[in-house]
Each structure stands twice: as C-alpha cells, then as structure tokens.
Design an enzyme around this catalytic site. Structure first.
Site, PDB file in Angstrom:
ATOM      1  N   GLU A 165      63.495 139.261   7.382  1.00  0.00           N
ATOM      2  CA  GLU A 165      63.147 140.584   6.476  1.00  0.00           C
ATOM      3  C   GLU A 165      63.101 141.867   7.272  1.00  0.00           C
ATOM      4  O   GLU A 165      63.129 142.829   6.637  1.00  0.00           O
ATOM      5  CB  GLU A 165      61.728 140.201   5.630  1.00  0.00           C
ATOM      6  CG  GLU A 165      60.523 140.510   6.501  1.00  0.00           C
ATOM      7  CD  GLU A 165      60.026 139.461   7.439  1.00  0.00           C
ATOM      8  OE1 GLU A 165      59.426 139.768   8.479  1.00  0.00           O
ATOM      9  OE2 GLU A 165      61.006 138.486   7.476  1.00  0.00           O
ATOM     10  N   LYS A 166      62.934 141.497   8.485  1.00  0.00           N
ATOM     11  CA  LYS A 166      63.119 142.960   9.308  1.00  0.00           C
ATOM     12  C   LYS A 166      64.466 143.753   9.014  1.00  0.00           C
ATOM     13  O   LYS A 166      64.372 144.808   9.401  1.00  0.00           O
ATOM     14  CB  LYS A 166      63.017 142.625  10.891  1.00  0.00           C
ATOM     15  CG  LYS A 166      61.636 142.005  11.189  1.00  0.00           C
ATOM     16  CD  LYS A 166      61.624 141.716  12.669  1.00  0.00           C
ATOM     17  CE  LYS A 166      60.283 140.920  12.997  1.00  0.00           C
ATOM     18  NZ  LYS A 166      60.226 139.686  12.437  1.00  0.00           N
ATOM     19  N   GLU A 182      60.500 130.236  11.279  1.00  0.00           N
ATOM     20  CA  GLU A 182      60.253 130.679  12.268  1.00  0.00           C
ATOM     21  C   GLU A 182      61.692 130.478  13.232  1.00  0.00           C
ATOM     22  O   GLU A 182      62.223 129.446  12.984  1.00  0.00           O
ATOM     23  CB  GLU A 182      58.967 130.431  13.137  1.00  0.00           C
ATOM     24  CG  GLU A 182      57.936 130.965  12.324  1.00  0.00           C
ATOM     25  CD  GLU A 182      57.638 132.558  12.492  1.00  0.00           C
ATOM     26  OE1 GLU A 182      58.407 133.128  13.479  1.00  0.00           O
ATOM     27  OE2 GLU A 182      57.196 133.196  11.580  1.00  0.00           O
ATOM     28  N   TYR A 224      69.211 133.395  12.656  1.00  0.00           N
ATOM     29  CA  TYR A 224      67.912 133.990  12.544  1.00  0.00           C
ATOM     30  C   TYR A 224      67.941 135.177  12.177  1.00  0.00           C
ATOM     31  O   TYR A 224      67.789 136.184  13.053  1.00  0.00           O
ATOM     32  CB  TYR A 224      66.997 133.608  13.688  1.00  0.00           C
ATOM     33  CG  TYR A 224      65.374 133.948  13.328  1.00  0.00           C
ATOM     34  CD1 TYR A 224      64.732 133.150  12.764  1.00  0.00           C
ATOM     35  CD2 TYR A 224      64.822 134.913  14.124  1.00  0.00           C
ATOM     36  CE1 TYR A 224      63.529 133.483  12.353  1.00  0.00           C
ATOM     37  CE2 TYR A 224      63.538 135.284  14.044  1.00  0.00           C
ATOM     38  CZ  TYR A 224      62.869 134.613  13.259  1.00  0.00           C
ATOM     39  OH  TYR A 224      61.424 135.218  12.943  1.00  0.00           O
ATOM     40  N   VAL A 250      49.231 148.545   9.219  1.00  0.00           N
ATOM     41  CA  VAL A 250      49.864 149.108   8.026  1.00  0.00           C
ATOM     42  C   VAL A 250      49.680 148.283   6.827  1.00  0.00           C
ATOM     43  O   VAL A 250      50.265 146.942   6.762  1.00  0.00           O
ATOM     44  CB  VAL A 250      51.440 149.402   8.145  1.00  0.00           C
ATOM     45  CG1 VAL A 250      52.021 149.911   7.134  1.00  0.00           C
ATOM     46  CG2 VAL A 250      51.685 150.361   9.528  1.00  0.00           C
ATOM     47  N   ARG A 257      63.670 143.210  22.741  1.00  0.00           N
ATOM     48  CA  ARG A 257      63.276 144.207  21.710  1.00  0.00           C
ATOM     49  C   ARG A 257      62.301 145.338  22.341  1.00  0.00           C
ATOM     50  O   ARG A 257      62.398 146.418  22.132  1.00  0.00           O
ATOM     51  CB  ARG A 257      62.716 143.573  20.473  1.00  0.00           C
ATOM     52  CG  ARG A 257      61.384 143.110  20.397  1.00  0.00           C
ATOM     53  CD  ARG A 257      61.152 142.507  19.026  1.00  0.00           C
ATOM     54  NE  ARG A 257      59.779 142.199  18.809  1.00  0.00           N
ATOM     55  CZ  ARG A 257      59.044 141.779  17.834  1.00  0.00           C
ATOM     56  NH1 ARG A 257      60.022 141.717  16.621  1.00  0.00           N
ATOM     57  NH2 ARG A 257      57.991 141.347  17.636  1.00  0.00           N
ATOM     58  N   TYR A 314      65.710 152.567  10.813  1.00  0.00           N
ATOM     59  CA  TYR A 314      64.392 151.691  10.986  1.00  0.00           C
ATOM     60  C   TYR A 314      64.978 150.560  12.196  1.00  0.00           C
ATOM     61  O   TYR A 314      66.037 149.797  12.154  1.00  0.00           O
ATOM     62  CB  TYR A 314      63.941 150.970   9.691  1.00  0.00           C
ATOM     63  CG  TYR A 314      62.742 149.961  10.104  1.00  0.00           C
ATOM     64  CD1 TYR A 314      61.568 150.561  10.070  1.00  0.00           C
ATOM     65  CD2 TYR A 314      62.879 148.483  10.297  1.00  0.00           C
ATOM     66  CE1 TYR A 314      60.293 149.627  10.508  1.00  0.00           C
ATOM     67  CE2 TYR A 314      61.811 147.707  10.610  1.00  0.00           C
ATOM     68  CZ  TYR A 314      60.626 148.415  10.580  1.00  0.00           C
ATOM     69  OH  TYR A 314      59.378 147.445  10.857  1.00  0.00           O
ATOM     70  N   SER A 374      53.747 144.348  15.269  1.00  0.00           N
ATOM     71  CA  SER A 374      52.352 144.075  15.858  1.00  0.00           C
ATOM     72  C   SER A 374      52.480 143.008  17.011  1.00  0.00           C
ATOM     73  O   SER A 374      51.698 143.268  18.018  1.00  0.00           O
ATOM     74  CB  SER A 374      51.590 143.261  14.682  1.00  0.00           C
ATOM     75  OG  SER A 374      51.561 143.977  13.613  1.00  0.00           O
ATOM     76  N   ASN A 393      62.406 138.977  17.125  1.00  0.00           N
ATOM     77  CA  ASN A 393      62.000 138.854  18.476  1.00  0.00           C
ATOM     78  C   ASN A 393      62.489 137.585  19.022  1.00  0.00           C
ATOM     79  O   ASN A 393      62.232 136.844  20.192  1.00  0.00           O
ATOM     80  CB  ASN A 393      60.561 138.268  18.061  1.00  0.00           C
ATOM     81  CG  ASN A 393      60.389 137.159  17.268  1.00  0.00           C
ATOM     82  OD1 ASN A 393      61.393 136.454  16.995  1.00  0.00           O
ATOM     83  ND2 ASN A 393      59.163 136.912  16.520  1.00  0.00           N
TER      84      ASN A 393
END
Length: 362
Positions: A252-253, A129, A249, A222, A198, A237, A190, A242
């Site tokens: 996978e986004k 994280e 950082y 989802v 963002r 996309y 989520s 965040n």
C-alpha cells in the site's frame, strides 16, 4: 406500599470475586493471556450461528489484528454467497477450510489445530509480510494445502490493483488535487532501521531537497485522516519498501499515494516488477537516477513544470485503483476459493517457496 427485600445469591458474589481476581492477575503479570486468545474468547461467543445448509464453512483460527467480523460480510461487501465465516472452533470437524495467519503461529506450532484433519478440509496459509521480515518456522511444510499471499504464483493472490474504470466514473481526486499541493516531498514512517536501504537513501536525499517527514520515528503519529490529507497535499511521496530482494512485494506504500493523488517515488523491487502491476508513467523509481542528488534535481524540475508533472496522472483517465479490505476480504476470498475448488490439493514446500530466492524468469 409493600417493600421488597433484595436477595443476594452467594454464587453471584463468588463470580464477581473470580472475575476480579483474574483481571488482577492479568494486569499484574502473574497470568499472561495472548491477545489473539483473548480476541477468540470474547468474539467466538457471538458467532455461534448455525451454518446454512450447503454453505462453505471457513474457520478462522486466528483473526488477524484481533478484529471482529461480520458473518454476512462476504455477501454484503464482496458479492460472495454461500460462505459462513466463524471463529467457533467447535465447528472444526465440519469446516471446509481453516484460515491460519502466519504471524500468529507460535515458534513451536503448539497453537495450531491438534485434532486430525478431515479428508475434505483445506488449511490456508495467509501472510502478507515480506520473507525478509518473516520468521521462518520449522515444521510448516506439508501442513498447508493453500497459500493466500501477495505473490502472483500464490493459490489465492490478493493485492491492490489497477482496474479499468467505467466511462461515467467521476475522478474525485484529479484535477482538484493540484490546488491542494503545498508540500513537495513527503514520507510517513514508523519502523526505522539504520541498516535498511530506504533509511540510507532518505538520509542522502534530504541533503538535496526538503522532505516533509512524519510518523512515529519523527515524533508525530498520524491518524487515518491526517494520512490521507498528507498524501493529497504532497506532490511526491516516498514509497520506500523495507525490502528489495523479494520481487512481488509491493504494498500500500505505492497504491495509497496513487489513490489519493500523489506521485510515488518507489524504492524496492526493480522497475520492471512494478510495471507488471502499475503503468510505467504513474510513478518514479529511484533506480532511474544515478544518485539521490540526481533524483532530487528531477523532482525540483517537475515542481516548476506543471505540464510535465500532470503527465503522471494520465492513467486516471482509464484506470482506478481497487484497494483490499484487510482482513475481511482475505477471509472471503479464501472461502470463495475453497467453495469453488473441490478437488484434492497439497502443498509440500512452503519454506522453499516463500523464503528461498525467486527465479524470476526474465
């Protein structure tokens, strides 16, 4: 025909009553049981296999997400031989390494090993994280020898990455993916916090372009299949992180849309950081535009110009994306590292290294 009498031993009755009573206490809230403790109790009993001679023993103190693991996964999945992964804390004195996931450490560090550390043993701090969303705990300095992290300067750096593809490797996504595009811009989210950049950017962007928004915040959970299908159906996309102050950082986004055939619109680290990991013409960065409106105008333009849109997929001729198999690969790479690094190693400034501002050196 002879009849048999059923013999009922009192000890079985006591055992049944005891188990049932403890389950009642847990679900009633009188007895609390940490999820990772439960995972340890239920899993370690299946992992009592004796390590092979000369194998490297990696003791996983907290198994991330409480998942079970295969003892042979390192060899079978990642071609890493000689590793013995275990949750059996009875092997602590013999373990060459102890893998500790930061998110599972208690604030007072009370659930870390308490026995003296053998001189040959390395403690591996694992965390993926961002510092901005991570508890900064006192007392971590001088505890760990090895860092396992997404940062380039970690002892074990592990992240999704572009790799050269073999000439005979078939691209299963492009160009077929173009025929499946029926959405322009998508976002699945989520975790929602109005203070995040963002969220503010999304709220402004949606005034100028239609955004197909899914996820728990939008009332539509989802699953994995739906997630992949959505990425395939969308031209663009929103790969919005965040956090934007910790440069390496990138998650996978960004890499998942690239994998499944969508063009990422990145918000997070500066563009030059992204370009250290992915080709510059494989994504769009929000900072390339003076405002969300200008970005929307660019996306709408690409929607009408197929040839220009296709340019964002040119990287697929030469590269493919290697995703990371979390968390099994992390454990195997950690074991591989300590198997190869026999020398003394110490790390005394974890808090400063991870939470302080990075001097990026540009």
């Amino acid at each position: 025909m002879s009849s048999q009498k059923t013999i009922f031993y009192p000890v079985y009755f006591v055992l049944i009553i005891s188990v049932g009573f403890n389950i009642f206490l847990v679900y009633s809230g009188y007895l609390t049981l940490d999820y990772n403790t439960l995972a340890y109790i239920t899993t370690c009993t299946t992992l009592k296999e004796k390590p092979l001679e000369n194998s490297t023993i990696l003791l996983i103190w907290f198994w991330p997400s409480g998942r079970q693991l295969g003892l042979n996964s390192c060899s079978a999945k990642f071609n890493i031989d000689g590793c013995h992964l275990t949750l059996d804390r009875e092997l602590y004195d013999d373990a060459h390494g102890v893998l500790i996931n930061h998110r599972n450490i208690k604030n007072d560090l009370s659930n870390l090993p308490t026995k003296p550390r053998p001189f040959f043993q390395k403690w591996i701090w694992m965390h993926f994280e961002s510092p901005e969303n991570t508890r900064r705990l006192d007392g971590l300095d001088n505890l760990f020898n090895v860092t396992l992290n997404y940062r380039r300067d970690a002892d074990i750096g592990l992240r999704e990455q572009f790799i050269l593809k073999n000439e005979d490797t078939e691209d299963k996504i492009f160009p077929q993916v173009l025929d499946k595009k029926d959405k322009l811009v998508c976002w699945i989210v989520s975790h929602w916090n109005e203070k995040l950049e963002r969220v503010a950017y999304f709220n402004e962007l949606k005034k100028h372009i239609d955004i197909y928004a899914l996820g728990r915040h939008f009332g539509s959970k989802v699953n994995n299949t739906q997630y992949k299908e959505t990425l395939t159906r969308c031209k663009f996309y929103l790969s919005f992180e965040n956090t934007n102050v910790h440069y390496d950082y990138i998650t996978e986004k960004l890499f998942n849309p690239l994998t499944f055939g969508s063009v990422p619109v990145a918000l997070g680290a500066p563009r030059y950081i992204y370009e250290r990991f992915v080709p510059k013409d494989s994504f769009i960065h929000v900072k390339d535009f003076s405002s969300p409106q200008k970005l929307a105008e660019h996306l709408l333009s690409l929607d009408k110009n197929v040839d220009e849109y296709k340019k964002y997929f040119q990287w697929r001729k030469h590269f493919e994306i290697k995703l990371v198999d979390y968390p099994e690969e992390h454990a195997c790479r950690a074991c591989q590292y300590i198997r190869a690094k026999k020398d003394y190693q110490a790390f005394g400034n974890l808090s400063k290294w991870y939470w302080d501002a990075i001097n990026d050196g540009i």
